[in-house]
Scaffold this motif. Structure first.
Motif, PDB file in Angstrom:
ATOM      1  N   PRO C 241      14.921  -9.478  -7.244  1.00  0.00           N
ATOM      2  CA  PRO C 241      13.649  -9.488  -6.583  1.00  0.00           C
ATOM      3  C   PRO C 241      12.744  -8.337  -6.225  1.00  0.00           C
ATOM      4  CG  PRO C 241      15.146 -11.194  -5.421  1.00  0.00           C
ATOM      5  CD  PRO C 241      15.899 -10.213  -6.131  1.00  0.00           C
ATOM      6  N   LEU C 242      13.384  -7.329  -5.671  1.00  0.00           N
ATOM      7  CA  LEU C 242      12.923  -6.069  -5.055  1.00  0.00           C
ATOM      8  C   LEU C 242      12.149  -5.485  -6.534  1.00  0.00           C
ATOM      9  CD1 LEU C 242      12.532  -4.655  -2.430  1.00  0.00           C
ATOM     10  CD2 LEU C 242      14.299  -3.426  -3.175  1.00  0.00           C
ATOM     11  N   LEU C 243      12.843  -5.337  -7.476  1.00  0.00           N
ATOM     12  CA  LEU C 243      12.642  -4.661  -8.681  1.00  0.00           C
ATOM     13  C   LEU C 243      11.196  -5.500  -9.318  1.00  0.00           C
ATOM     14  CD1 LEU C 243      13.738  -2.237 -10.209  1.00  0.00           C
ATOM     15  CD2 LEU C 243      14.878  -3.630 -11.928  1.00  0.00           C
ATOM     16  N   ALA C 244      11.202  -6.697  -9.369  1.00  0.00           N
ATOM     17  CA  ALA C 244      10.270  -7.766  -9.876  1.00  0.00           C
ATOM     18  C   ALA C 244       9.062  -7.294  -9.060  1.00  0.00           C
ATOM     19  CB  ALA C 244      10.415  -9.101  -9.742  1.00  0.00           C
ATOM     20  N   ALA C 245       8.896  -7.243  -7.378  1.00  0.00           N
ATOM     21  CA  ALA C 245       7.953  -6.799  -6.599  1.00  0.00           C
ATOM     22  C   ALA C 245       7.381  -5.613  -7.097  1.00  0.00           C
ATOM     23  CB  ALA C 245       8.399  -7.038  -5.235  1.00  0.00           C
ATOM     24  N   HIS C 246       8.137  -4.806  -7.339  1.00  0.00           N
ATOM     25  CA  HIS C 246       7.657  -3.189  -7.737  1.00  0.00           C
ATOM     26  C   HIS C 246       7.064  -3.171  -8.987  1.00  0.00           C
ATOM     27  CE1 HIS C 246      10.117  -1.316  -4.391  1.00  0.00           C
ATOM     28  NE2 HIS C 246       9.081  -0.894  -4.178  1.00  0.00           N
ATOM     29  N   ALA C 247       7.544  -3.928  -9.778  1.00  0.00           N
ATOM     30  CA  ALA C 247       7.028  -4.205 -11.118  1.00  0.00           C
ATOM     31  C   ALA C 247       5.517  -4.628 -10.966  1.00  0.00           C
ATOM     32  CB  ALA C 247       7.778  -5.027 -12.061  1.00  0.00           C
ATOM     33  N   LEU C 248       5.198  -5.526 -10.419  1.00  0.00           N
ATOM     34  CA  LEU C 248       3.868  -6.268 -10.401  1.00  0.00           C
ATOM     35  C   LEU C 248       2.932  -5.324  -9.430  1.00  0.00           C
ATOM     36  CD1 LEU C 248       3.916 -10.115  -9.396  1.00  0.00           C
ATOM     37  CD2 LEU C 248       2.972  -8.835 -11.491  1.00  0.00           C
ATOM     38  N   LEU C 249       3.722  -4.571  -8.290  1.00  0.00           N
ATOM     39  CA  LEU C 249       2.996  -3.691  -7.485  1.00  0.00           C
ATOM     40  C   LEU C 249       2.499  -2.375  -8.406  1.00  0.00           C
ATOM     41  CD1 LEU C 249       2.110  -2.750  -4.724  1.00  0.00           C
ATOM     42  CD2 LEU C 249       4.172  -1.363  -4.658  1.00  0.00           C
ATOM     43  N   GLY C 250       3.303  -1.951  -9.358  1.00  0.00           N
ATOM     44  CA  GLY C 250       2.963  -0.817 -10.214  1.00  0.00           C
ATOM     45  C   GLY C 250       2.019  -1.240 -11.062  1.00  0.00           C
ATOM     46  N   SER C 251       2.218  -2.236 -11.847  1.00  0.00           N
ATOM     47  CA  SER C 251       1.027  -2.791 -12.567  1.00  0.00           C
ATOM     48  C   SER C 251      -0.411  -2.901 -11.858  1.00  0.00           C
ATOM     49  CB  SER C 251       1.500  -4.091 -13.366  1.00  0.00           C
ATOM     50  OG  SER C 251       0.624  -4.371 -14.311  1.00  0.00           O
ATOM     51  N   THR C 295      10.529   5.737   0.709  1.00  0.00           N
ATOM     52  CA  THR C 295      10.657   5.766  -0.860  1.00  0.00           C
ATOM     53  C   THR C 295       9.648   4.727  -1.656  1.00  0.00           C
ATOM     54  OG1 THR C 295      12.437   4.234  -0.754  1.00  0.00           O
ATOM     55  CG2 THR C 295      13.098   6.377  -1.140  1.00  0.00           C
ATOM     56  N   HIS C 296       9.345   3.833  -0.501  1.00  0.00           N
ATOM     57  CA  HIS C 296       8.252   2.685  -1.266  1.00  0.00           C
ATOM     58  C   HIS C 296       7.094   3.281  -1.425  1.00  0.00           C
ATOM     59  CE1 HIS C 296       6.292  -1.075  -1.792  1.00  0.00           C
ATOM     60  NE2 HIS C 296       5.512  -0.853  -0.978  1.00  0.00           N
ATOM     61  N   LEU C 297       6.566   4.360  -0.316  1.00  0.00           N
ATOM     62  CA  LEU C 297       5.329   5.215  -0.680  1.00  0.00           C
ATOM     63  C   LEU C 297       5.319   5.931  -1.879  1.00  0.00           C
ATOM     64  CD1 LEU C 297       4.438   5.832   2.898  1.00  0.00           C
ATOM     65  CD2 LEU C 297       3.134   4.224   1.483  1.00  0.00           C
ATOM     66  N   LEU C 298       6.477   6.716  -2.031  1.00  0.00           N
ATOM     67  CA  LEU C 298       6.894   7.449  -3.247  1.00  0.00           C
ATOM     68  C   LEU C 298       6.602   6.774  -4.512  1.00  0.00           C
ATOM     69  CD1 LEU C 298       7.701  10.447  -3.826  1.00  0.00           C
ATOM     70  CD2 LEU C 298       9.947   9.453  -4.275  1.00  0.00           C
ATOM     71  N   ALA C 299       7.209   5.439  -4.480  1.00  0.00           N
ATOM     72  CA  ALA C 299       6.891   4.642  -5.618  1.00  0.00           C
ATOM     73  C   ALA C 299       5.573   4.369  -5.979  1.00  0.00           C
ATOM     74  CB  ALA C 299       7.608   3.134  -5.367  1.00  0.00           C
ATOM     75  N   VAL C 300       4.773   3.990  -4.984  1.00  0.00           N
ATOM     76  CA  VAL C 300       3.333   3.798  -5.128  1.00  0.00           C
ATOM     77  C   VAL C 300       2.668   5.093  -5.551  1.00  0.00           C
ATOM     78  CG1 VAL C 300       1.278   3.387  -3.966  1.00  0.00           C
ATOM     79  CG2 VAL C 300       3.120   1.844  -3.374  1.00  0.00           C
ATOM     80  N   ALA C 301       2.886   6.280  -5.154  1.00  0.00           N
ATOM     81  CA  ALA C 301       2.597   7.437  -5.574  1.00  0.00           C
ATOM     82  C   ALA C 301       2.775   7.617  -7.300  1.00  0.00           C
ATOM     83  CB  ALA C 301       2.995   8.673  -4.772  1.00  0.00           C
TER      84      ALA C 301
END
Lengths: 379, 379, 379
Positions: C241-251, C295-301
């Motif tokens: 689920p964490l990966l899926a959330a990041h997938a949508l967020l990144g998109s 790392t969440h902020l880093l992922a957004v960056a």
């Protein structure tokens, strides 16, 4: 048979053997020459270093092959042969001047990039033969190759990779970019891409395509005449029959790849579609890998991959009027040297690379040694 | 002479000496400042870090030089000076925020790429001065430089190489590619290649070419006016006279290279053909190599090579309307740092690089130490 | 409550728990499957390896997710699904044939690049569906990916970096360069750059932009229909689920980046501006770094940086009619893995990367272990 006859045969046999031994001495790496060389005058030593450098282009290392190649280049164009000779001497001297490793210099490792750059500058120049001003950038570019070679070697040593002809490829592209097609001082030809939509496409002629295969070996030295190409092939044969077989095989694979993608007929006829395959096939089949059926198949795959990559790169670089040179084969064989898995056990460390036949012999001896040691450990 | 006079002279001598000592304290790396700095408020510390960052662009490391350079930039264009200042502060703060090494931050090593990116975004922008929207991408690009710098340093550390201005060159090219010439939000100027066929070519004027040499030093900060360029040169002189001499020498070599390949007159007059040579010459002559006749010649070779490579790259990138920035000098000096052979013994490890004069002094001491140790071992 | 009721509840609870446990077994890396797998026939094992390979594209590793993705691809286009399946099988078999590490093969690490290349060759081809000749280059390109992957891994292992989808990006660009738009055998579509001056620009529609966000997850498999994209998202959700959330967020971040630079509306609507952000965000947020706020902020960056770099690269490559593929996200996440400083302490070594939830659990355990050890050392 009487004893006299037997003696006569023994004598004949002895003569044959010594003749064969003497011929054998002229093939391969000719390492025995190095021990004599120390007493020779420096100018003569430089000639031998240069001739070794000339053969390094086709992955060989034999002064006699070098002389053969130079004669082939002289046959094609005396002016280009002069440029090539100047290049190999300039870069070898530059390497000595900036204090690089003397074993590398005497092995011709600092000469071949400079030679190729100078030679190709003559080939691409549209100012005609004997345009003396060209000697100036030719010398500069050859000297630059030495710097690029030394720097790149430091980087690639991390993975035990040779710098190979990367320096030549980098420097010739930079030179061509510096000047441009209509440059007032150093103009050069426009290089079209490998694939072009031809309005009145003609059928590809079988015979000419077949002739393109030996021409592919000659194209390594940018030579597109049949006679000189055959001499260059003979020079490879003198160094190592296995390498010569792979050169022809690779060129054939490259031509097949070119046919499968419908490149320009001239690309096939002139051997341009074969020479990258040829170089890739030679590097993998016997030189950097011990010869066996598996590495032979890998060599064929390398030839195909080199040829396809060459078409891709020449389509890309052709969009800005640049040639793809030998980027494809250099990149592909570097890739194969990096392969992991069970194929990497056939890999020969860069320092220990000799003529393919010697590599094979060393490998057999080494295996024999390991086997006997194993046998003794059982006892 | 009476005793009074002698005393008077001694006193004068003492004053002179202490004055000289104080002046000397303002030159070089000003490492003594760091011990005082710890007690200062953070905002002031940040200013010093930023000023150090500003000078890192021209391979110097001296807060006073940084102030001089900022004043020169303010003279050229207050808007671009503001952008540069914003860039150096943003990237230094970003580095602190993501927890990079504090010694590197206080040395200004994370500021100079961000500064150059912001500054150049202002220079290339065709939206005019005081286009406030530009601050947004300028901050983003400066912050990106910190990430690119940190990642690239990890890769290059394998060969003890500095990341140098690679991050700036990468990020500015990406920014210019993102937007394009006629972009509705962030338009920028079209950059023509270095060499172009001019229909009505005019003779090159000697005086303007000579003026291009000091301008080449200013062009490191994209400044093409004589006054500010001279101030920037003075800032280098304050840090190290040897570096300033190499800056001018390199710019002259670059101009020569440009003349030899008949580049556009504007390329010569504005100093654009000189600044890559200048940077390359500075890096090799004294900074990363101990100064000696051999490395001096290497610096001259680097200047030439940088200048020629810059012409090649600006011809290539000019085909898609992009500038070559300082790719050429960065690549060339990185290549020189990788050189093997006897020249590599002059190489100073990246961590121990100080002002050229200090490098020279340390090397002499170190050799003296080695000699005395040798002497003692004989006893 | 009576005892009967309590027992009933206990029973229900037990059933629920065992159901949950069984469901849990179907999520994550499904490592327990590997122990059963050894007794299965080879063909079935190959299917599991292939399905794992299919999910590696979206950084997951779960055979059930793979089956879901294949069904989504079949829904989009049966022909492209066939090509993808052929690609993953060819490259997995090639890897086995040249003797690469069997653990890597069974983990699907040699399949995903081949799958993407074959799939994309079908997407870019302009010869229409069921053009059977395409199977030939698709097989060749998939096999090539294995070589490129193995070679590149050797180089990148120096910095503990994965080869990721670099091989796919390299091979697809080479294939597209080999053939060209109007090629007689293998023609393909012309790919326009991300940003273009449109003469009659229309306003961007909010709803369609919002729909582009889930499409961005589908675009990782070059799928631009909503239904299949949602199935692909569900496949990621099944893995983590964490990966899926990041997938949508990144998109979403990628779409924002695209809006901020006024890219073509179609680039936004089709999810093309989102998929690089999505990939970058997934790689950094949870997979290669332990999940935390930093790392969440880093992922957004990373998502923003990937998206901007994708626009830059597609503008550059669009000039020669090439797509930017996933170069941007691959380069950006590689850069983030190289970061030094305090962020690198969150980095998970490449070999130990599991599903984000497992990573988080392991990290907690490891910290707990460290804390208890500390505690015991105090006693």
């Amino acid at each position: 048979m009487g004893e006299a006859q037997l003696e006569d045969m023994d004598e004949k046999d002895g003569v044959c053997r010594s003749l064969l031994r003497n011929i054998m001495l002229l093939t391969g790496d000719m390492e025995h020459l190095d021990s004599h060389l120390q007493d020779w005058p420096v100018a003569l030593q430089l000639v031998v270093w240069g001739l070794r450098g000339v053969t390094r282009v086709i992955l060989a290392n034999n002064p006699l092959s070098g002389a053969l190649i130079l004669s082939a280049l002289y046959w094609t164009s005396p002016w280009q042969c002069l440029l090539g000779t100047l290049g190999v001497l300039t870069s070898t001297l530059t390497a000595a001047l900036i204090g690089l490793d003397s074993a590398e210099i005497s092995g011709g490792l600092h000469g071949f990039n400079g030679m190729l750059v100078s030679l190709l500058m003559g080939v691409f120049s549209s100012a005609g033969d004997w345009y003396w001003w060209l000697l100036l950038p030719a010398c500069l570019a050859s000297a630059t190759c030495v710097f690029v070679n030394s720097g790149l070697s430091t980087v690639l040593a991390q993975w035990n990779l040779p710098a190979s002809v990367f320096p030549f490829n980098i420097v010739i592209i930079l030179y061509l970019l510096c000047t441009g097609h209509q440059h007032p001082y150093f103009p050069h030809h426009y290089v079209p891409p490998a694939w072009m939509l031809e309005l009145n496409a003609t059928a590809v002629e079988g015979v000419q395509v077949m002739l393109g295969i030996p021409l592919g070996v000659g194209q390594i030295f940018a030579c597109d005449a049949l006679g000189p190409s055959l001499i260059i092939l003979a020079a490879v044969l003198l160094y190592s029959p296995l390498l010569a077989a792979h050169a022809l095989l690779g060129s054939a694979m490259g031509t097949l790849a070119g046919l499968s993608l419908a490149v320009r007929p001239h690309f096939l006829y002139s051997g341009l579609s074969g020479f990258n395959g040829s170089l890739g096939c030679m590097a993998v089949g016997g030189l950097f890998f011990t010869f066996s059926w598996r590495t032979h198949l890998l060599a064929v795959a390398t030839a195909f991959l080199s040829a396809y990559m060459d078409i891709a790169l020449s389509n890309l670089l052709g969009k800005v009027g640049l040639p793809a040179c030998s980027w494809a084969s250099t990149l592909t064989s570097t890739l194969m040297l990096l392969l992991g898995g069970s194929l990497s056990t056939y890999r020969i460390p860069t320092d220990e690379v000799r003529a393919p036949e010697v590599n094979l012999h060393c490998q057999a001896q080494w295996r024999g040694g390991k086997a006997s040691r194993r046998g003794s450990s059982h006892v």
